[in-house]
Design a protein around this motif. Sequence first.
Motif, mmCIF file in Angstrom:
data_model
loop_
_atom_site.group_PDB
_atom_site.id
_atom_site.type_symbol
_atom_site.label_atom_id
_atom_site.label_comp_id
_atom_site.label_asym_id
_atom_site.label_seq_id
_atom_site.Cartn_x
_atom_site.Cartn_y
_atom_site.Cartn_z
ATOM 1 N N LYS A 110 -4.769 -41.309 -0.708
ATOM 2 C CA LYS A 110 -5.341 -40.040 -0.257
ATOM 3 C C LYS A 110 -4.286 -38.938 -0.217
ATOM 4 C CE LYS A 110 -9.150 -41.957 2.481
ATOM 5 N NZ LYS A 110 -9.734 -42.111 3.850
ATOM 6 N N ILE A 111 -3.078 -39.290 0.200
ATOM 7 C CA ILE A 111 -1.984 -38.312 0.228
ATOM 8 C C ILE A 111 -1.649 -37.845 -1.188
ATOM 9 C CG2 ILE A 111 0.478 -37.989 0.746
ATOM 10 C CD1 ILE A 111 0.097 -39.955 3.087
ATOM 11 N N ALA A 112 -1.615 -38.806 -2.117
ATOM 12 C CA ALA A 112 -1.298 -38.472 -3.506
ATOM 13 C C ALA A 112 -2.366 -37.570 -4.114
ATOM 14 C CB ALA A 112 -1.148 -39.751 -4.322
ATOM 15 N N LEU A 113 -3.630 -37.859 -3.836
ATOM 16 C CA LEU A 113 -4.712 -37.036 -4.369
ATOM 17 C C LEU A 113 -4.708 -35.643 -3.744
ATOM 18 C CD1 LEU A 113 -7.572 -39.684 -4.522
ATOM 19 C CD2 LEU A 113 -6.452 -38.583 -6.469
ATOM 20 N N ALA A 114 -4.387 -35.579 -2.452
ATOM 21 C CA ALA A 114 -4.311 -34.278 -1.785
ATOM 22 C C ALA A 114 -3.168 -33.447 -2.361
ATOM 23 C CB ALA A 114 -4.129 -34.470 -0.283
ATOM 24 N N GLU A 115 -2.044 -34.099 -2.644
ATOM 25 C CA GLU A 115 -0.904 -33.412 -3.243
ATOM 26 C C GLU A 115 -1.290 -32.784 -4.585
ATOM 27 O OE1 GLU A 115 3.644 -34.744 -3.954
ATOM 28 O OE2 GLU A 115 2.166 -35.899 -5.101
ATOM 29 N N ASP A 116 -2.143 -33.479 -5.331
ATOM 30 C CA ASP A 116 -2.558 -33.018 -6.660
ATOM 31 C C ASP A 116 -3.764 -32.075 -6.606
ATOM 32 O OD1 ASP A 116 -1.810 -33.141 -9.350
ATOM 33 O OD2 ASP A 116 -3.385 -34.582 -9.831
ATOM 34 N N HIS A 117 -4.277 -31.799 -5.391
ATOM 35 C CA HIS A 117 -5.479 -30.963 -5.220
ATOM 36 C C HIS A 117 -6.603 -31.451 -6.133
ATOM 37 C CE1 HIS A 117 -4.151 -27.540 -2.565
ATOM 38 N NE2 HIS A 117 -3.009 -28.163 -2.803
ATOM 39 N N ALA A 118 -6.812 -32.765 -6.096
ATOM 40 C CA ALA A 118 -7.839 -33.364 -6.945
ATOM 41 C C ALA A 118 -9.238 -32.844 -6.617
ATOM 42 C CB ALA A 118 -7.791 -34.886 -6.810
ATOM 43 N N HIS A 119 -9.411 -32.322 -5.417
ATOM 44 C CA HIS A 119 -10.714 -31.782 -5.021
ATOM 45 C C HIS A 119 -10.979 -30.426 -5.667
ATOM 46 C CE1 HIS A 119 -7.785 -29.849 -2.421
ATOM 47 N NE2 HIS A 119 -8.683 -28.906 -2.165
ATOM 48 N N ASN A 120 -9.951 -29.811 -6.246
ATOM 49 C CA ASN A 120 -10.086 -28.464 -6.804
ATOM 50 C C ASN A 120 -9.444 -28.398 -8.183
ATOM 51 O OD1 ASN A 120 -10.794 -25.732 -6.882
ATOM 52 N ND2 ASN A 120 -8.833 -25.098 -5.994
ATOM 53 N N ASP A 121 -9.883 -29.292 -9.056
ATOM 54 C CA ASP A 121 -9.362 -29.354 -10.430
ATOM 55 C C ASP A 121 -10.027 -28.255 -11.251
ATOM 56 O OD1 ASP A 121 -8.640 -29.912 -13.021
ATOM 57 O OD2 ASP A 121 -9.419 -31.963 -13.043
ATOM 58 N N ILE A 122 -9.369 -27.116 -11.340
ATOM 59 C CA ILE A 122 -9.999 -25.969 -11.987
ATOM 60 C C ILE A 122 -10.189 -26.177 -13.493
ATOM 61 C CG2 ILE A 122 -9.245 -24.336 -10.223
ATOM 62 C CD1 ILE A 122 -6.963 -23.480 -12.032
ATOM 63 N N SER A 123 -9.365 -27.031 -14.104
ATOM 64 C CA SER A 123 -9.543 -27.307 -15.534
ATOM 65 C C SER A 123 -10.854 -28.055 -15.770
ATOM 66 C CB SER A 123 -8.372 -28.123 -16.071
ATOM 67 O OG SER A 123 -7.159 -27.439 -15.909
ATOM 68 N N THR A 124 -11.111 -29.065 -14.937
ATOM 69 C CA THR A 124 -12.358 -29.815 -15.058
ATOM 70 C C THR A 124 -13.556 -28.938 -14.733
ATOM 71 O OG1 THR A 124 -11.258 -31.910 -14.536
ATOM 72 C CG2 THR A 124 -13.628 -31.809 -14.145
ATOM 73 N N LEU A 125 -13.421 -28.095 -13.719
ATOM 74 C CA LEU A 125 -14.498 -27.171 -13.384
ATOM 75 C C LEU A 125 -14.782 -26.216 -14.546
ATOM 76 C CD1 LEU A 125 -13.462 -26.310 -9.714
ATOM 77 C CD2 LEU A 125 -15.478 -27.614 -10.415
ATOM 78 N N ALA A 126 -13.723 -25.811 -15.222
ATOM 79 C CA ALA A 126 -13.874 -24.842 -16.312
ATOM 80 C C ALA A 126 -14.631 -25.415 -17.505
ATOM 81 C CB ALA A 126 -12.503 -24.341 -16.755
ATOM 82 N N VAL A 127 -14.410 -26.686 -17.828
ATOM 83 C CA VAL A 127 -15.050 -27.266 -19.010
ATOM 84 C C VAL A 127 -16.379 -27.940 -18.685
ATOM 85 C CG1 VAL A 127 -12.840 -27.598 -20.156
ATOM 86 C CG2 VAL A 127 -13.801 -29.468 -18.799
ATOM 87 N N GLY A 128 -16.822 -27.810 -17.444
ATOM 88 C CA GLY A 128 -18.133 -28.327 -17.073
ATOM 89 C C GLY A 128 -18.179 -29.819 -16.880
#
Length: 282
Positions: free
Chosen positions: A3-21
């Motif tokens: 969970k710490i590692a994912l939070a560090e990477d802001h996995a909840h806000n992956d703007i690249s993935t959001l951008a490509v749908g």
Amino acid sequence: MVKIALAEDHAHNDISTLAVGGIGKKSQAQIIARQNGILCGMPVAMIVFKTIDAGIEVRGKFSDGARVSSGDIIMEIKGSASAILRGERTALNFLSHLSGIATLTDAFVNKLRGTSTKLLDTRKTMPLLRDLEKYAVLMGGGNNHRRDLSDMYLLKENHIAAAGGLKNALRATIGHRKRVTSRRRAGAPKIEVEVTGLNEFKIALEFDIDRIMLDNFTPAMVKRVVAYATKNFKSRKKIELEVSGGINLSNIRGYALTGIDYISVGALTHSAKAFDLSLKIK
């Protein structure tokens, strides 16, 4: 840790993935080995994807400690494309780091074949990753030295200097062990001391301790010490012998052939090259 590692990477806000749908799409992916070696970190990688999306399907094709070859598919993932993309780097980071340690450990262990010497790791680990890194050493066929400062006494150069000399440090430590042993559920912790020459080694032999670490000794010096100790142990309790410092893949076998009990190598955890892996969405 995941969970710490994912939070560090802001996995909840992956703007690249959001951008490509990527949200809502279903995909399949594979993690593929790009070199030969020892695999480690599979359960951690699986937890990464499951933490992002509990419904994702993750199937490991190999277990930790397995020997894999370049081109082997080691994991298959089915489910949300978003979860796969957001977890990709964190999962690969754990897998590549731990597999790198296991693979390097295996290379050192192979150099010890046919000898009685055991390979040890050290406390030279990344903060917060010690348990995982020491686990990777085990998967590579190595052995763990003490986990932390409370596991055993290990008197090194600065402890000896602070105590005012080798004899003072050993007397104080033996006295401390006698006082605290009755309060420890695990029993008496072992005592190990680091020495830098034959004179210090002879002094250490006078004390009721468990192991002596030979620091930066050459193979010729180690052979001489082992011979001296073997003769001395005929009339007293055997003290384990460990050598550390300057050990690498080129010279470790020469040290093992001296008859030393243990060889500790900090490079197993602090200098292991990342294992080459890739994740591909099909």
